[in-house]
Scaffold this motif. Structure first.
Motif: not given
Length: 209
Positions: A80-81, A94-96, A141-143
């Motif tokens: 993402i920028f 990050l979660e997405a 962060g998620r797996k």
């Protein structure tokens, strides 16, 4: 040479990044999109080392575009920028499924570091965000999606990816076809894919088979 797809509705930003990366020996912008829908269409047809994605797009919110990209190409890194606040948008990104979050005000050396880090298969976190994560202010962060599968679901996934029919899988595992179908439905939901072909692609991209 790593190929980059840049998604930003500002031609000046796209042009500046194109010129900036042209001075490197390992990075090249090979495609551009000015909208979310154009980006999704390109991802469906092409293959890149990295997607550099803005959040503020004229048609579809960048985070929704990110989710669509990850459904289509789970293994494709997305950085993402954006001009938006890191404090507000980094963690949701990050979660997405994003591999990193970078503010457009970042200095050139940090932009290059972020892009190369993500292209290399790692996550990029700014020093500020990394410090917050280490301090426990933000969640880790998620797996990866396949890491949420049970052992049996993983077995079914690998057999499906090789073209094994539901009936044959049932025979191998000594369960009913209905049970195998239930496993398949759970796998599809957890991985965020739509078909056996996408399951196969996921297995290949993550080198599970």
């Amino acid at each position: 040479m790593a190929s980059v797809l840049i998604v930003d509705d500002h031609a000046v930003v796209r042009g500046g990044l194109r010129q900036f990366l042209a001075d490197t020996d390992d990075l090249e912008i090979t495609a551009e999109a000015a909208s979310g829908l154009d980006a999704i269409a390109l991802v469906e047809k092409g293959d890149w080392s990295l997607v550099l994605l803005d959040i503020a797009l004229p048609d579809v919110n960048g985070l929704e575009v990110l989710k669509q990209i990850k459904r289509l190409r789970p293994g494709l890194p997305v950085l993402i920028f954006s001009m938006f606040s890191e404090d507000e948008f980094a963690i949701p990104s990050l979660e997405a499924g994003a591999s990193g979050f970078l503010n457009k005000d970042s200095p050139p050396n940090q932009i290059l570091t972020a892009i190369r880090t993500v292209v290399g298969g790692a996550r990029y976190l700014s020093p500020t965000l990394a410090e917050k994560l280490l301090a426990g202010v933000a969640p880790v962060g998620r797996k990866l999606a396949h890491e949420t599968l049970s052992r049996r679901e993983t077995e079914v996934l690998l057999m499906l990816s090789k073209g094994t029919s539901l009936t044959r899988i049932g025979e191998i595992l000594h369960v009913s076809v209905k049970t195998v179908s239930t496993y398949r439905a759970r796998i599809i939901e957890k991985l965020g894919v739509q078909s056996n072909a996408e399951l196969t692609r996921y297995v290949i991209e993550h080198r599970l088979g």
